[in-house]
Design a protein around this motif. Structure first.
Motif, short mmCIF file in Angstrom:
data_model
loop_
_atom_site.label_atom_id
_atom_site.label_comp_id
_atom_site.label_asym_id
_atom_site.label_seq_id
_atom_site.Cartn_x
_atom_site.Cartn_y
_atom_site.Cartn_z
N MET A 1 0.85 -1.19 0.00
CA MET A 1 0.00 0.00 0.00
C MET A 1 0.89 1.25 0.00
SD MET A 1 -2.93 1.09 2.79
CE MET A 1 -1.92 0.91 4.24
N LYS A 2 0.62 2.14 -0.93
CA LYS A 2 1.37 3.39 -0.98
C LYS A 2 0.85 4.35 0.10
CE LYS A 2 0.64 3.97 -5.48
NZ LYS A 2 0.63 4.58 -6.80
N GLU A 3 1.77 5.10 0.70
CA GLU A 3 1.39 6.06 1.74
C GLU A 3 2.14 7.37 1.56
OE1 GLU A 3 -0.10 3.87 5.60
OE2 GLU A 3 2.06 3.61 5.38
N MET A 4 1.55 8.44 2.09
CA MET A 4 2.15 9.77 2.13
C MET A 4 1.90 10.32 3.53
SD MET A 4 0.83 11.90 -1.15
CE MET A 4 2.15 12.86 -1.81
N THR A 5 2.78 11.21 3.96
CA THR A 5 2.54 11.86 5.25
C THR A 5 1.58 13.04 5.03
OG1 THR A 5 4.35 13.44 5.02
CG2 THR A 5 4.88 11.30 6.02
N GLU B 1 -17.48 1.05 -1.47
CA GLU B 1 -17.77 -0.04 -2.41
C GLU B 1 -18.90 0.33 -3.37
OE1 GLU B 1 -19.09 -4.77 -2.34
OE2 GLU B 1 -18.66 -3.73 -0.46
N PHE B 2 -19.89 1.07 -2.87
CA PHE B 2 -21.05 1.41 -3.68
C PHE B 2 -20.85 2.65 -4.54
CE2 PHE B 2 -22.32 -0.65 0.28
CZ PHE B 2 -22.85 -1.83 -0.23
N ARG B 3 -19.84 3.46 -4.21
CA ARG B 3 -19.60 4.69 -4.96
C ARG B 3 -18.30 4.68 -5.76
NH1 ARG B 3 -20.68 9.90 -1.43
NH2 ARG B 3 -20.06 10.80 -3.42
N MET B 4 -17.58 3.56 -5.75
CA MET B 4 -16.30 3.53 -6.44
C MET B 4 -16.45 3.73 -7.94
SD MET B 4 -15.06 -0.39 -6.08
CE MET B 4 -15.99 -1.74 -6.78
N SER C 1 -7.91 5.93 -14.02
CA SER C 1 -6.70 6.55 -14.60
C SER C 1 -6.16 7.69 -13.73
CB SER C 1 -6.99 7.07 -16.01
OG SER C 1 -7.85 8.20 -15.95
N LYS C 2 -6.88 8.04 -12.66
CA LYS C 2 -6.45 9.12 -11.77
C LYS C 2 -5.88 8.55 -10.48
CE LYS C 2 -9.69 12.58 -13.43
NZ LYS C 2 -10.81 13.45 -13.10
N GLU C 3 -5.10 9.38 -9.79
CA GLU C 3 -4.55 9.00 -8.50
C GLU C 3 -5.38 9.65 -7.40
OE1 GLU C 3 -0.08 8.74 -7.37
OE2 GLU C 3 -0.72 10.79 -6.94
N TYR C 4 -5.69 8.90 -6.36
CA TYR C 4 -6.50 9.40 -5.25
C TYR C 4 -5.73 9.27 -3.94
CZ TYR C 4 -10.32 9.17 -8.56
OH TYR C 4 -11.11 9.36 -9.66
N ILE C 5 -5.87 10.29 -3.09
CA ILE C 5 -5.29 10.27 -1.75
C ILE C 5 -6.44 10.06 -0.78
CG2 ILE C 5 -4.04 11.57 0.01
CD1 ILE C 5 -2.70 13.11 -2.33
N ALA D 1 -9.75 1.55 3.09
CA ALA D 1 -10.29 1.99 1.80
C ALA D 1 -9.22 1.89 0.71
CB ALA D 1 -10.81 3.43 1.90
N THR D 2 -7.98 2.26 1.06
CA THR D 2 -6.88 2.20 0.10
C THR D 2 -6.65 0.76 -0.34
OG1 THR D 2 -5.81 4.15 1.05
CG2 THR D 2 -4.40 2.66 -0.22
N GLN D 3 -6.60 -0.17 0.60
CA GLN D 3 -6.38 -1.57 0.26
C GLN D 3 -7.52 -2.12 -0.60
OE1 GLN D 3 -5.79 -3.07 4.29
NE2 GLN D 3 -3.59 -3.26 3.92
N PHE D 4 -8.75 -1.77 -0.25
CA PHE D 4 -9.90 -2.24 -1.03
C PHE D 4 -9.85 -1.70 -2.46
CE2 PHE D 4 -14.14 -1.36 -2.74
CZ PHE D 4 -14.57 -2.68 -2.92
N LEU D 5 -9.68 -0.38 -2.60
CA LEU D 5 -9.67 0.22 -3.93
C LEU D 5 -8.48 -0.26 -4.76
CD1 LEU D 5 -10.88 3.82 -3.07
CD2 LEU D 5 -12.13 2.09 -4.37
N GLU D 6 -7.34 -0.47 -4.10
CA GLU D 6 -6.16 -1.01 -4.79
C GLU D 6 -6.49 -2.39 -5.37
OE1 GLU D 6 -1.82 0.22 -3.14
OE2 GLU D 6 -2.72 -1.54 -2.19
N SER D 7 -7.20 -3.20 -4.60
CA SER D 7 -7.56 -4.55 -5.06
C SER D 7 -8.55 -4.50 -6.23
CB SER D 7 -8.15 -5.37 -3.91
OG SER D 7 -9.48 -4.98 -3.62
N GLN D 8 -9.21 -3.36 -6.41
CA GLN D 8 -10.16 -3.18 -7.50
C GLN D 8 -9.51 -2.49 -8.71
OE1 GLN D 8 -13.37 -4.51 -7.22
NE2 GLN D 8 -12.45 -5.33 -5.35
N GLY D 9 -8.20 -2.23 -8.63
CA GLY D 9 -7.49 -1.66 -9.76
C GLY D 9 -7.34 -0.15 -9.75
N TYR D 10 -7.63 0.51 -8.61
CA TYR D 10 -7.51 1.96 -8.52
C TYR D 10 -6.12 2.35 -8.03
CZ TYR D 10 -12.53 2.24 -9.19
OH TYR D 10 -13.79 2.14 -9.71
N ASN D 11 -5.67 3.54 -8.41
CA ASN D 11 -4.38 4.09 -8.02
C ASN D 11 -4.61 4.97 -6.80
OD1 ASN D 11 -1.77 5.03 -7.92
ND2 ASN D 11 -1.94 6.31 -9.74
N VAL D 12 -4.35 4.43 -5.61
CA VAL D 12 -4.67 5.14 -4.37
C VAL D 12 -3.48 5.19 -3.41
CG1 VAL D 12 -7.18 4.82 -4.35
CG2 VAL D 12 -5.72 2.98 -3.57
#
Length: 104
Positions: free
Chosen positions: A1-5, A53-56, A62-66, A78-89
């Motif tokens: 999982m990618k993280e930022m401070t 899950e219902f609003r993804m 193609s966009k990055e989300y923080i 949320a990051t782990q879930f969306l990552e598993s669905q192919g999102y860049n988070v």
């Protein structure tokens, strides 16, 4: 999982960077303040964790989300879930408790 401070995110916001920030806190928590945007750039969008899950479908793969929450736990899930669905988070470590910038 990618993280930022929180400091890294604050720096990007202050630079006027167009960020896609998703705040997964509940509506009543958002009332205390959220990460604002810059001129002509929207601030954080609220999608409570239970609705991710219902609003993804509203998100663009193609966009990055923080992802942001109060302390970093819910946004991490949320990051782990969306990552598993192919999102860049990216998860913002420490959440709003670590945020020292302005709130909107």
């Amino acid at each position: 999982m990618k993280e930022m401070t929180a400091k890294e995110v604050e720096f990007l916001v202050n630079e006027g960077k167009a960020l896609n920030i998703i705040d997964v806190r509940e509506v009543d928590e958002i009332a205390a303040g959220k990460i604002p945007g810059a001129v002509n750039i929207p601030g954080a969008v609220n999608i409570p964790l239970g609705l991710v899950e219902f609003r993804m479908h509203e998100l663009d793969k193609s966009k990055e989300y923080i992802m942001v929450c109060r302390s970093g736990g819910r946004s991490g899930r949320a990051t782990q879930f969306l990552e598993s669905q192919g999102y860049n988070v990216i998860n913002m470590q420490g959440g709003m408790l670590s945020w020292e910038g302005k709130v909107g």
